[in-house]
Design an enzyme around this catalytic site. Structure first.
Site, short mmCIF file in Angstrom:
data_model
loop_
_atom_site.label_atom_id
_atom_site.label_comp_id
_atom_site.label_asym_id
_atom_site.label_seq_id
_atom_site.Cartn_x
_atom_site.Cartn_y
_atom_site.Cartn_z
CB THR A 188 2.82 1.68 1.18
OG1 THR A 188 1.45 1.73 0.87
CG2 THR A 188 3.36 0.19 1.18
CB SER A 205 0.22 15.78 6.69
OG SER A 205 -0.91 16.54 6.64
CB ILE A 257 -0.61 15.88 2.80
CG1 ILE A 257 -0.45 17.00 3.41
CG2 ILE A 257 -0.23 15.19 1.66
CD1 ILE A 257 1.07 17.35 3.38
CB ALA A 303 -0.57 -5.63 -8.09
CE LYS A 310 0.69 -9.97 -9.48
NZ LYS A 310 1.62 -8.55 -9.40
CG LEU A 355 5.31 6.56 -4.91
CD1 LEU A 355 3.90 7.44 -4.56
CD2 LEU A 355 5.31 5.98 -6.16
CD GLU A 363 5.75 -8.05 -15.01
OE1 GLU A 363 5.59 -8.64 -14.04
OE2 GLU A 363 5.84 -8.46 -16.05
CB ILE A 370 5.20 -2.64 -2.89
CG1 ILE A 370 4.07 -1.51 -2.94
CG2 ILE A 370 5.42 -3.22 -1.26
CD1 ILE A 370 2.60 -2.23 -2.65
P1 FAD Z 1 2.38 7.86 -0.45
O1 FAD Z 1 1.53 7.02 -0.15
O2 FAD Z 1 2.36 9.18 -1.26
O3 FAD Z 1 2.70 8.56 1.17
C1 FAD Z 1 3.23 9.89 1.23
C2 FAD Z 1 3.40 10.18 2.87
O4 FAD Z 1 3.93 11.40 2.97
C3 FAD Z 1 1.76 10.31 3.23
O5 FAD Z 1 1.67 9.98 4.52
C4 FAD Z 1 1.90 12.03 3.38
O6 FAD Z 1 0.83 12.55 4.43
C5 FAD Z 1 3.16 12.33 3.66
N1 FAD Z 1 3.47 13.83 3.25
C6 FAD Z 1 3.62 14.39 2.23
N2 FAD Z 1 4.01 15.65 2.30
C7 FAD Z 1 3.89 15.84 3.43
C8 FAD Z 1 4.15 17.06 4.43
N3 FAD Z 1 4.46 18.34 3.79
N4 FAD Z 1 4.01 16.82 5.65
C9 FAD Z 1 3.79 15.77 6.14
N5 FAD Z 1 3.58 14.46 5.57
C10 FAD Z 1 3.49 14.64 4.26
N6 FAD Z 1 3.07 -0.30 -6.49
C11 FAD Z 1 3.27 -1.67 -6.42
O7 FAD Z 1 3.86 -2.29 -6.00
N7 FAD Z 1 1.98 -2.06 -7.04
C12 FAD Z 1 1.05 -1.57 -7.60
O8 FAD Z 1 0.12 -2.15 -8.27
C13 FAD Z 1 1.28 -0.25 -7.96
N8 FAD Z 1 0.24 0.69 -8.44
C14 FAD Z 1 0.38 1.87 -8.64
C15 FAD Z 1 -0.50 2.56 -9.21
C16 FAD Z 1 -0.10 4.04 -9.44
C17 FAD Z 1 -1.13 4.78 -10.41
C18 FAD Z 1 0.81 4.86 -8.84
C19 FAD Z 1 0.72 6.27 -8.65
C20 FAD Z 1 1.42 4.08 -8.05
C21 FAD Z 1 1.42 2.54 -7.81
N9 FAD Z 1 2.30 1.75 -7.00
C22 FAD Z 1 2.21 0.49 -7.03
C23 FAD Z 1 3.44 2.45 -6.34
C24 FAD Z 1 2.78 2.57 -4.87
O9 FAD Z 1 1.60 3.13 -4.66
C25 FAD Z 1 3.84 3.33 -3.79
O10 FAD Z 1 4.98 2.71 -4.13
C26 FAD Z 1 3.32 3.18 -2.37
O11 FAD Z 1 2.13 3.45 -2.08
C27 FAD Z 1 4.23 3.95 -1.60
O12 FAD Z 1 3.88 5.11 -1.82
P2 FAD Z 1 4.53 6.29 -0.64
O13 FAD Z 1 4.46 5.87 0.68
O14 FAD Z 1 5.94 6.36 -1.25
O15 FAD Z 1 3.84 7.82 -0.92
#
Ligand code: FAD
Length: 504
Positions: free
Chosen positions: A17, A42, A45, A53, A81, A336, A345, A349
């Site tokens: 995201t 990737s 991964i 939400a 929501k 993250l 809350e 995002i």
């Molecule tokens: P990820 O979705 O983990 O993406 C990481 C990316 O990096 C992936 O594409 C992966 O392939 C890539 N990557 C990692 N290592 C490598 C590598 N070595 N080489 C190439 N690519 C790599 N947020 C909200 O706003 N509302 C919610 O209700 C909510 N609920 C949640 C519930 C839980 C249990 C958790 C853990 C989180 C929640 N969040 C929520 C947070 C939300 O999920 C994240 O903020 C959001 O999905 C963004 O994730 P991200 O893109 O940072 O990480």
């Protein structure tokens, strides 16, 4: 004077995201420049796959990209929501709603709740929630578009979405690719530093080729491959206030009509979310591993789901906190990789959005200096702390004493910034609003009130108003809210009419 670093190429590491939202917005922001933007992710991964939400700021984000609410809902199997219902948080068998919207009408420069408090002190027992249209609609599971005329009772609420995280990332990806973002599906096997200044020079992909850039956005999720593993940026740990450090998530079949609110139900050592989409429901138990083991947490989760589960629960581990510097050298962490606050809350995002906005604001011209970095880090730290305080309030204010976890929470001391807010509300009913707060004063009011936290006194200027007039005005407000809801379509009817999912 600090050195300027020219930016002609940006690599976004990670395509969850965060990565695709960053790509979508930055491609728009830099559209009139020759800066290249590449996303490396990737598919092996994969993504974290949760995060469904949101709060209303998300709608402003995709609208700024030219996207339309109904279209986004259709393409992400989303539901509406109106807020979050907190079940059993105050005490067992209680419920209150934190709505997106206001309570009553402020008047004469005085916030509405002071008028309401005065009537309470005169013996009126009408609950504050009767003055919230958002809550009335949420309890009735009904919806319509907010009215544009400010005089309409239907103008005083806001709304957000529950969406399928994978479909939303797909939408952002398609938008980014149309805008010329380059996509590489490969594993980042090494991060290479410039030996002179310690800046990131390039990423090695699949152990073979390298991709260089001037600026790197770390969206690699909990891995924090660039910001943490490589640049060793310290982490600010907030787990002494936010004890939950695990989550167990599972999707289930939807039973009945989708609720128009997220449900957060407190358990003995944490809480459980229920997030309805059009085609399924998301569920998850967020818990403190020092008070409950994984097996018991899983059992609790599964006992509190109505529909059939669609897979076995997935487990997540985390530590509440944030990266000490979200921007370190030529690397900015978004999502993250920049830290984690439990989703109580739905703020992760929203923090992605504000992070991206700040990147755009840092680049009126295509270069950066330490001054921009320091400002970015200072504002980011403040935004995170404001949200941290808001979430801690939920634990601190609870009057549950039925488990060790809840007893710890009510006894713990809280950050000074939060204590000041609590004291100001307790003493005089003041709703302090600090800079860089995502949640406005009515949100704080909803939480204080939900936990039956009442001020010692209301604003004495309220006494200038004739009591009969005050009673009549408040009665009219209640009537206008309850009348406004009667003829609205149900949530499901609204979806069927305007935005039924169109999954390809
Ligand atoms: P990820 O979705 O983990 O993406 C990481 C990316 O990096 C992936 O594409 C992966 O392939 C890539 N990557 C990692 N290592 C490598 C590598 N070595 N080489 C190439 N690519 C790599 N947020 C909200 O706003 N509302 C919610 O209700 C909510 N609920 C949640 C519930 C839980 C249990 C958790 C853990 C989180 C929640 N969040 C929520 C947070 C939300 O999920 C994240 O903020 C959001 O999905 C963004 O994730 P991200 O893109 O940072 O990480």
């Amino acid at each position: 004077m600090s050195e300027n670093h020219l930016v002609k190429s940006i690599v976004i590491a990670g395509g969850g995201t965060a990565g695709w939202m960053a790509a979508a917005k930055l491609s728009q922001h830099f559209s009139k420049t020759d800066i290249s933007i590449t996303v490396v992710e990737s598919s092996v991964i994969g993504t974290v796959g949760v995060g469904e939400a949101t709060i209303p700021t998300l709608r402003r984000f995709y609208q700024s990209l030219g996207m339309d609410d109904m279209d986004v809902i259709r393409k992400t199997s989303a539901t509406i929501k109106l807020g979050i219902e907190f079940q059993d948080w105050h005490k067992p068998n209680t419920s209150f709603i934190h709505p997106f919207g206001v309570f009553g009408h402020d008047a004469n420069g005085i916030r509405f709740h002071h008028y309401w408090l005065k009537l309470q002190q005169l013996g009126d027992t009408t609950e504050l929630e009767k003055y919230s249209l958002g809550i009335a609609m949420a309890r009735a599971n009904k919806f319509t578009f907010p009215a544009e005329q400010p005089s309409s009772p239907l103008s005083i609420f806001d709304w957000a979405l529950h969406f399928d995280a994978a479909l939303f990332a797909k939408l952002m990806r398609e938008h980014s690719l149309q805008k010329g973002v380059v996509h590489i599906d490969a594993k980042i096997s090494a991060v290479n530093l410039n030996s002179d200044n310690g800046f990131i020079e390039s990423l090695t992909l699949d152990g073979e080729r390298k991709i260089a850039a001037d600026l790197f956005i770390d969206c690699t999720g909990f891995n924090g491959l660039l910001i943490s593993d490589t640049l060793k940026t310290p982490y600010v740990d907030w787990s002494k206030w936010l004890l939950c450090d695990r989550a167990m998530a599972v999707q289930s079949e939807l039973v009945g009509e989708p609720a128009i609110r997220t449900v957060s139900k407190a358990h003995s050592a944490g809480w459980q979310w229920r997030i309805p989409l059009q085609h399924r429901q998301g569920n998850g138990h967020v818990y403190a591993s020092q008070f409950i083991d994984d097996d018991k947490a899983e059992e609790t989760l599964l006992q509190n789901i109505d529909g059939k589960t669609l897979h076995s629960p997935r487990k997540f581990k985390f530590t509440a906190g944030r990266r000490a510097q979200a921007w370190n050298k030529n690397c900015i962490a978004i999502g993250l990789s920049s830290g984690f606050l439990e989703p109580l809350e739905s703020t992760s995002i929203a923090l992605i959005e504000t992070g991206i906005e700040k990147i755009c604001g840092s680049f009126p011209a295509p270069y950066f200096s330490q001054v921009a970095i320091d400002h970015f880090n200072q504002v980011t730290a403040t935004e995170w702390e404001r949200i941290r305080d808001f979430i801690i309030l939920h634990y601190k204010a609870s009057q549950r004493d039925d488990s060790e976890f809840w007893r710890y929470c009510s006894a713990m001391s809280v950050p000074e910034s939060l204590q000041q807010k609590i004291d100001a509300y307790r003493e005089r009913g003041d709703l302090l609003h600090y800079p860089w707060e995502i949640f406005h004063p009515d949100s704080w009011l909803a939480i204080y009130n939900g936990f039956e936290f009442y001020p010692k006194q209301y604003n004495e200027n309220v006494d200038r108003l004739n009591v009969d007039y005050l009673k009549k005005s408040l009665e009219q407000m209640r009537t206008s809210i309850s009348n406004a809801v009667v003829d609205l379509p149900t949530h499901q009817e609204f979806i069927n009419q305007h935005c039924k999912m169109s999954m390809q």
